[in-house]
Design a protein around this motif. Structure first.
Motif, PDB file in Angstrom:
ATOM      1  N   VAL A 257       9.750  -7.396   9.655  1.00  0.00           N
ATOM      2  CA  VAL A 257       9.460  -6.334   8.693  1.00  0.00           C
ATOM      3  C   VAL A 257       7.947  -6.162   8.623  1.00  0.00           C
ATOM      4  CG1 VAL A 257       9.642  -5.586   6.291  1.00  0.00           C
ATOM      5  CG2 VAL A 257      11.505  -6.921   7.331  1.00  0.00           C
ATOM      6  N   THR A 258       7.492  -4.915   8.804  1.00  0.00           N
ATOM      7  CA  THR A 258       6.067  -4.601   8.736  1.00  0.00           C
ATOM      8  C   THR A 258       5.879  -3.515   7.691  1.00  0.00           C
ATOM      9  OG1 THR A 258       5.948  -5.090  11.102  1.00  0.00           O
ATOM     10  CG2 THR A 258       4.023  -4.042  10.110  1.00  0.00           C
ATOM     11  N   TRP A 259       5.331  -3.890   6.546  1.00  0.00           N
ATOM     12  CA  TRP A 259       5.271  -2.978   5.396  1.00  0.00           C
ATOM     13  C   TRP A 259       4.176  -1.931   5.587  1.00  0.00           C
ATOM     14  CZ3 TRP A 259       9.126  -3.026   2.081  1.00  0.00           C
ATOM     15  CH2 TRP A 259       9.031  -2.242   0.927  1.00  0.00           C
ATOM     16  N   TRP A 260       4.484  -0.726   5.114  1.00  0.00           N
ATOM     17  CA  TRP A 260       3.445   0.310   5.039  1.00  0.00           C
ATOM     18  C   TRP A 260       3.008   0.409   3.591  1.00  0.00           C
ATOM     19  CZ3 TRP A 260       1.305   3.120   9.052  1.00  0.00           C
ATOM     20  CH2 TRP A 260       0.304   4.017   8.644  1.00  0.00           C
ATOM     21  N   CYS A 261       1.803  -0.044   3.333  1.00  0.00           N
ATOM     22  CA  CYS A 261       0.788  -0.448   4.283  1.00  0.00           C
ATOM     23  C   CYS A 261       0.020  -1.612   3.666  1.00  0.00           C
ATOM     24  CB  CYS A 261      -0.163   0.717   4.584  1.00  0.00           C
ATOM     25  SG  CYS A 261      -0.805   1.517   3.072  1.00  0.00           S
ATOM     26  N   SER A 262      -1.058  -2.053   4.310  1.00  0.00           N
ATOM     27  CA  SER A 262      -1.768  -3.215   3.803  1.00  0.00           C
ATOM     28  C   SER A 262      -2.534  -2.902   2.522  1.00  0.00           C
ATOM     29  CB  SER A 262      -2.721  -3.764   4.872  1.00  0.00           C
ATOM     30  OG  SER A 262      -3.741  -2.829   5.195  1.00  0.00           O
ATOM     31  N   HIS A 263      -3.344  -1.833   2.532  1.00  0.00           N
ATOM     32  CA  HIS A 263      -4.226  -1.520   1.404  1.00  0.00           C
ATOM     33  C   HIS A 263      -4.060  -0.057   0.986  1.00  0.00           C
ATOM     34  CE1 HIS A 263      -6.157  -4.914   3.520  1.00  0.00           C
ATOM     35  NE2 HIS A 263      -6.583  -5.285   2.326  1.00  0.00           N
ATOM     36  N   ASP A 264      -4.249   0.181  -0.299  1.00  0.00           N
ATOM     37  CA  ASP A 264      -4.231   1.552  -0.800  1.00  0.00           C
ATOM     38  C   ASP A 264      -5.334   2.387  -0.149  1.00  0.00           C
ATOM     39  OD1 ASP A 264      -2.156   0.989  -2.534  1.00  0.00           O
ATOM     40  OD2 ASP A 264      -3.431   0.841  -4.320  1.00  0.00           O
ATOM     41  N   VAL A 265      -5.099   3.689  -0.072  1.00  0.00           N
ATOM     42  CA  VAL A 265      -6.124   4.624   0.395  1.00  0.00           C
ATOM     43  C   VAL A 265      -7.099   4.891  -0.752  1.00  0.00           C
ATOM     44  CG1 VAL A 265      -6.544   6.961   1.265  1.00  0.00           C
ATOM     45  CG2 VAL A 265      -4.534   5.677   2.043  1.00  0.00           C
ATOM     46  N   SER A 266      -8.380   4.897  -0.437  1.00  0.00           N
ATOM     47  CA  SER A 266      -9.398   5.127  -1.458  1.00  0.00           C
ATOM     48  C   SER A 266      -9.272   6.528  -2.042  1.00  0.00           C
ATOM     49  CB  SER A 266     -10.794   4.958  -0.850  1.00  0.00           C
ATOM     50  OG  SER A 266     -11.790   5.376  -1.780  1.00  0.00           O
ATOM     51  N   ARG A 267      -9.412   6.615  -3.368  1.00  0.00           N
ATOM     52  CA  ARG A 267      -9.398   7.910  -4.052  1.00  0.00           C
ATOM     53  C   ARG A 267     -10.645   8.724  -3.734  1.00  0.00           C
ATOM     54  NH1 ARG A 267      -4.694   9.975  -6.323  1.00  0.00           N
ATOM     55  NH2 ARG A 267      -3.351   8.201  -6.827  1.00  0.00           N
ATOM     56  N   GLU A 268     -11.615   8.124  -3.079  1.00  0.00           N
ATOM     57  CA  GLU A 268     -12.785   8.886  -2.652  1.00  0.00           C
ATOM     58  C   GLU A 268     -12.461   9.832  -1.506  1.00  0.00           C
ATOM     59  OE1 GLU A 268     -15.704   5.992  -1.633  1.00  0.00           O
ATOM     60  OE2 GLU A 268     -16.053   5.355  -3.713  1.00  0.00           O
ATOM     61  N   LEU A 269     -11.342   9.590  -0.818  1.00  0.00           N
ATOM     62  CA  LEU A 269     -10.941  10.428   0.309  1.00  0.00           C
ATOM     63  C   LEU A 269     -10.016  11.538  -0.179  1.00  0.00           C
ATOM     64  CD1 LEU A 269     -10.310   7.672   2.999  1.00  0.00           C
ATOM     65  CD2 LEU A 269     -12.313   9.138   2.745  1.00  0.00           C
ATOM     66  N   ALA A 270     -10.246  12.733   0.328  1.00  0.00           N
ATOM     67  CA  ALA A 270      -9.572  13.924  -0.200  1.00  0.00           C
ATOM     68  C   ALA A 270      -8.374  14.328   0.650  1.00  0.00           C
ATOM     69  CB  ALA A 270     -10.555  15.092  -0.254  1.00  0.00           C
ATOM     70  N   ASP A 271      -7.473  15.074   0.020  1.00  0.00           N
ATOM     71  CA  ASP A 271      -6.447  15.886   0.675  1.00  0.00           C
ATOM     72  C   ASP A 271      -5.259  15.126   1.212  1.00  0.00           C
ATOM     73  OD1 ASP A 271      -8.035  18.146   0.182  1.00  0.00           O
ATOM     74  OD2 ASP A 271      -9.106  17.913   2.077  1.00  0.00           O
ATOM     75  N   PHE A 272      -5.114  13.862   0.855  1.00  0.00           N
ATOM     76  CA  PHE A 272      -3.893  13.157   1.203  1.00  0.00           C
ATOM     77  C   PHE A 272      -2.766  13.604   0.266  1.00  0.00           C
ATOM     78  CE2 PHE A 272      -7.013  10.410   3.070  1.00  0.00           C
ATOM     79  CZ  PHE A 272      -6.371   9.760   4.119  1.00  0.00           C
ATOM     80  N   PRO A 273      -1.523  13.624   0.746  1.00  0.00           N
ATOM     81  CA  PRO A 273      -0.410  13.753  -0.198  1.00  0.00           C
ATOM     82  C   PRO A 273      -0.502  12.638  -1.235  1.00  0.00           C
ATOM     83  CG  PRO A 273       0.370  13.958   2.063  1.00  0.00           C
ATOM     84  CD  PRO A 273      -1.063  13.508   2.144  1.00  0.00           C
ATOM     85  N   GLU A 274      -0.164  12.944  -2.455  1.00  0.00           N
ATOM     86  CA  GLU A 274      -0.373  12.001  -3.552  1.00  0.00           C
ATOM     87  C   GLU A 274       0.268  10.644  -3.263  1.00  0.00           C
ATOM     88  OE1 GLU A 274      -1.671  10.258  -6.965  1.00  0.00           O
ATOM     89  OE2 GLU A 274      -2.323  12.153  -6.070  1.00  0.00           O
ATOM     90  N   LEU A 275       1.442  10.645  -2.663  1.00  0.00           N
ATOM     91  CA  LEU A 275       2.135   9.368  -2.446  1.00  0.00           C
ATOM     92  C   LEU A 275       1.378   8.430  -1.527  1.00  0.00           C
ATOM     93  CD1 LEU A 275       3.760   9.059   0.564  1.00  0.00           C
ATOM     94  CD2 LEU A 275       4.914  11.055  -0.356  1.00  0.00           C
TER      95      LEU A 275
END
Length: 425
Positions: free
Chosen positions: A301-319
């Motif tokens: 099992v390889t979980w997605w993902c290791s670390h949260d995406v920084s809120r400093e980065l724009a335009d990702f889907p909220e999830l």
């Protein structure tokens, strides 16, 4: 020969890992590669007791021109692998990125003025082969290098709903996958090379990438289980179908496998908000992994993902921002603590779940094309019947309708009872 077969089919020790999402700059970190930051990230992953990471070089960064694979970028990939080894982590490398978290990363030499099909143009395919071969060869002598995955869900470029797909046939997809896997093998002979698709291959009628390809090409079958595909919307965060979606895909894949003991890697699975709320993520993680571990022949099992995406980065889907086992500043989240505990409990243990002796037959109109595979999708007759059986306490395997009365096939898989949907309604 008999000894080799016994070893191949012997119970496996499960692997637990994470898809590595760098804390500084996300996958754009390749543009400003900082090995100290990578080491700190890997320290936090190793701190969870995990044993491997899946890593993602960005294709346009590594191969910005068709005849240029940047040596410095390859050196940085090797440095990352060596840093992982120092922390007891094995490494799988996804080659063709391709597509990550809603963003497409295709080299300029495949688009606009240079537009040509990434699966069918002879020059593009030859360049892809050289790229995969180069990455594999650079890591071939590293003991912690597991092998290559051809790309991350690259099948999404071949069909709708992509806004500008490079359409191909199933036969073209077959040939492309075989060439890419051969290139990986040429670069690093004998390693664990495979390919991975998003679930259109399993659920979308007419999609050129198929379940047969997933279950028959490469060293293992890769499963990417995401419940935002209609499963959680229909069944809720704690529904049987939601908590068993990963197990369902694992068992579905086995219906197509030619080797009854082919390993299946749950290569991506995560707890997407708001369908799985943050306060519910640990429970979802616990249930999903426990149900997957109830499937024989699971590699890991390889979980997605290791670390949260920084809120400093724009335009990702909220999830996408909150899927990590760790926060962006490397603190363990409840889901991370759950995975760490499960990994600790299973360390060194053999994986011996009971055989699933009852199977539900699925009719998709033929194994290779699977023209009616949408019956397997959330809301489809087969999907819902399998979920209902599971809710009733049955542990259903899956068998293709055309093999449902094949004694040799059923015996090889330990199946003693075959149910049909018409009998359940």
């Amino acid at each position: 020969m008999r000894l080799a077969l016994r070893m191949r089919h012997a119970p496996r020790t499960l692997r637990f890992g994470a898809n590595y999402t760098p804390t500084r700059g996300w996958f754009h970190h390749w543009l400003d590669f900082d090995l100290d930051e990578v080491r700190a990230d890997l320290d936090s992953i190793a701190g969870l007791g995990l044993d491997h990471v899946r890593v993602f070089p960005l294709w346009p960064v590594f191969q910005p021109n068709r005849t240029l694979i940047r040596p410095r970028a390859v050196e940085q990939l090797v440095a990352l692998a060596d840093a992982a080894a120092e922390r007891g982590l094995d490494v799988n490398v996804d080659g063709l990125q391709g597509h990550l978290s809603s963003f497409d990363f295709l080299p300029a030499w495949t688009g606009t003025w240079h537009r040509r099909g990434i699966f069918s143009d002879p020059e593009v395919v030859a360049a892809q082969e050289e790229y995969l071969r180069t990455l594999a060869a650079a890591l071939a002598d590293r003991p912690n290098f597991l092998g290559m995955t051809v790309g991350n869900e690259i099948n999404q470029f071949s069909d709708a709903p992509h806004p500008d797909p490079d359409r191909i046939t199933r036969d073209q997809a077959d040939r492309w996958l075989e060439r890419m896997l051969a290139a990986c093998e040429q670069g690093a002979p004998g390693r664990f090379h495979l390919h991975a698709e998003y679930d259109a291959a399993w659920y979308r009628d007419g999609h050129p990438f198929t379940v047969a390809q997933a279950a028959r090409l490469g060293a293992a079958t890769a499963v990417h289980s995401w419940v935002f595909n209609g499963t959680a919307q229909r069944h809720g965060p704690t529904g049987t179908a939601t908590e068993h979606h990963a197990a369902y895909l694992i068992e579905l894949s086995k219906a197509w496998a030619l080797d009854p003991h082919r390993p299946v890697w749950l290569q991506e699975v995560g707890a997407p908000a708001p369908l799985i709320r943050p306060e519910h993520a640990a429970r979802f993680t616990e249930a999903t992994v426990a149900n997957a571990l109830d499937c024989p022949d699971l590699w890991g099992v390889t979980w997605w993902c290791s670390h949260d995406v920084s809120r400093e980065l724009a335009d990702f889907p909220e999830l996408e921002y909150g899927l990590g086992l760790l926060t962006n500043d490397r603190r363990t989240k409840p889901a991370g603590a759950t995975i760490a505990r499960i990994a600790r409990e299973w360390r060194g243990r053999e994986h011996r779940p009971p055989v699933r002796a009852t199977a539900l037959a699925v009719d998709v109109g033929g194994a290779l094309e699977a023209p009616r595979r949408s019956v397997c999708a959330p809301g489809g007759t087969f999907f819902e019947a399998w979920a209902a059986l599971t809710a009733d306490g049955v542990r259903p395997a899956v068998v293709l309708a055309e093999l449902a009365e094949d004694p040799a096939h059923l015996s090889a898989r330990g199946i003693t009872e075959v149910l049909h949907i018409r009998e359940l309604t």
